[in-house]
Scaffold this motif. Structure first.
Motif, PDB file in Angstrom:
ATOM      1  N   ALA A   1       0.884  -1.161   0.000  1.00  0.00           N
ATOM      2  CA  ALA A   1       0.000   0.000   0.000  1.00  0.00           C
ATOM      3  C   ALA A   1       0.924   1.214   0.000  1.00  0.00           C
ATOM      4  N   ILE A   2       0.697   2.108  -0.973  1.00  0.00           N
ATOM      5  CA  ILE A   2       1.531   3.295  -1.114  1.00  0.00           C
ATOM      6  C   ILE A   2       0.657   4.516  -0.898  1.00  0.00           C
ATOM      7  N   PHE A   3       1.015   5.335   0.069  1.00  0.00           N
ATOM      8  CA  PHE A   3       0.258   6.540   0.384  1.00  0.00           C
ATOM      9  C   PHE A   3       1.104   7.745   0.011  1.00  0.00           C
ATOM     10  N   PHE A   4       0.524   8.665  -0.761  1.00  0.00           N
ATOM     11  CA  PHE A   4       1.263   9.832  -1.206  1.00  0.00           C
ATOM     12  C   PHE A   4       0.359  11.047  -1.236  1.00  0.00           C
ATOM     13  N   VAL A  38       5.714  10.538  -1.522  1.00  0.00           N
ATOM     14  CA  VAL A  38       5.244   9.350  -0.813  1.00  0.00           C
ATOM     15  C   VAL A  38       5.356   9.580   0.683  1.00  0.00           C
ATOM     16  N   LYS A  39       4.285   9.304   1.385  1.00  0.00           N
ATOM     17  CA  LYS A  39       4.264   9.440   2.843  1.00  0.00           C
ATOM     18  C   LYS A  39       4.699   8.142   3.507  1.00  0.00           C
ATOM     19  N   THR A  40       4.210   7.004   2.993  1.00  0.00           N
ATOM     20  CA  THR A  40       4.603   5.722   3.560  1.00  0.00           C
ATOM     21  C   THR A  40       4.303   4.599   2.575  1.00  0.00           C
ATOM     22  N   VAL A  41       5.068   3.539   2.705  1.00  0.00           N
ATOM     23  CA  VAL A  41       4.875   2.316   1.933  1.00  0.00           C
ATOM     24  C   VAL A  41       4.704   1.204   2.959  1.00  0.00           C
ATOM     25  N   VAL A  42       3.589   0.485   2.862  1.00  0.00           N
ATOM     26  CA  VAL A  42       3.300  -0.555   3.846  1.00  0.00           C
ATOM     27  C   VAL A  42       3.212  -1.905   3.132  1.00  0.00           C
ATOM     28  N   PRO A  43       4.126  -2.828   3.455  1.00  0.00           N
ATOM     29  CA  PRO A  43       4.062  -4.150   2.816  1.00  0.00           C
ATOM     30  C   PRO A  43       2.988  -5.017   3.466  1.00  0.00           C
ATOM     31  N   SER A  73      -2.265  -1.362  10.542  1.00  0.00           N
ATOM     32  CA  SER A  73      -0.923  -1.325   9.958  1.00  0.00           C
ATOM     33  C   SER A  73      -0.700  -0.110   9.066  1.00  0.00           C
ATOM     34  N   CYS A  74      -1.692   0.255   8.274  1.00  0.00           N
ATOM     35  CA  CYS A  74      -1.514   1.343   7.299  1.00  0.00           C
ATOM     36  C   CYS A  74      -1.828   2.721   7.865  1.00  0.00           C
ATOM     37  N   PRO A  79      -2.233   4.120  10.829  1.00  0.00           N
ATOM     38  CA  PRO A  79      -1.380   4.755  11.842  1.00  0.00           C
ATOM     39  C   PRO A  79      -0.066   5.288  11.264  1.00  0.00           C
ATOM     40  N   LEU A  80       0.509   4.579  10.301  1.00  0.00           N
ATOM     41  CA  LEU A  80       1.745   5.049   9.671  1.00  0.00           C
ATOM     42  C   LEU A  80       1.494   6.297   8.833  1.00  0.00           C
ATOM     43  N   VAL A  81       0.358   6.319   8.146  1.00  0.00           N
ATOM     44  CA  VAL A  81       0.005   7.483   7.335  1.00  0.00           C
ATOM     45  C   VAL A  81      -0.205   8.700   8.225  1.00  0.00           C
ATOM     46  N   THR A  82      -0.978   8.546   9.276  1.00  0.00           N
ATOM     47  CA  THR A  82      -1.244   9.690  10.159  1.00  0.00           C
ATOM     48  C   THR A  82       0.028  10.177  10.841  1.00  0.00           C
ATOM     49  N   LYS A  83       0.901   9.261  11.212  1.00  0.00           N
ATOM     50  CA  LYS A  83       2.172   9.648  11.826  1.00  0.00           C
ATOM     51  C   LYS A  83       3.018  10.457  10.836  1.00  0.00           C
ATOM     52  N   ALA A  84       3.097   9.988   9.587  1.00  0.00           N
ATOM     53  CA  ALA A  84       3.892  10.689   8.571  1.00  0.00           C
ATOM     54  C   ALA A  84       3.340  12.087   8.307  1.00  0.00           C
TER      55      ALA A  84
END
Length: 140
Positions: A3-6, A11-16, A31-32, A34-39
């Motif tokens: 999952a790629i968030f930009f 790109v903000k985060t890449v989550v495998p 998994s996704c 929380p990483l996006v909001t943190k970034a």
């Protein structure tokens, strides 16, 4: 699967997604997101998530009660995708074709090698290109 968030700055985060696992609400919200909001919070320390929209398609992991609750509690907003219009998602036109072209025909000996190649190709995309994606169809 990744999952790629930009956003307009890149790109903000890449989550495998772990091999053998499936995309579901639990993976997406635990998994996704929380990483996006943190970034986003790190990029925008003064405003945080205020005014932040996520473009969601109509996938079950995006529309579940668990996901909706996370979105509401975090203060994010959803930019809804038109139902039955998978061809209108901007990421299908760019950057995913660029990533696919770069990775096509290559063999990777491990998931970490694949992830390294993925991070390289998305790292080579400059900010102006990301900004251009969000200007498509807008009158300036």
């Amino acid at each position: 699967m990744y999952a790629i968030f930009f956003n307009t700055t890149g790109v903000k985060t890449v989550v495998p997604l772990e091999p053998g696992k499936t995309i579901n609400s639990t993976w997406y919200t635990e998994s996704c997101l929380p990483l996006v909001t943190k970034a986003i919070n790190l990029q925008r320390p003064d405003t945080g998530l205020r005014g932040t929209f996520l473009h969601h398609v109509n996938a079950n992991s995006h529309t579940s009660k668990m996901t909706r609750q996370f979105i509401e509690e975090s203060g994010l907003h959803i930019l809804l995708h038109l139902p039955y219009s998978p061809d209108l998602a901007p990421c299908h036109f760019w950057p995913f074709p660029r990533i696919t072209k770069y990775l096509k025909g290559r063999n990777f000996s491990s998931n970490s090698e694949l992830e390294g190649a993925l991070r390289k190709v998305i790292g080579d995309i400059n900010e102006k290109e990301f900004q251009g994606l969000f200007k498509l169809g807008l009158n300036e």
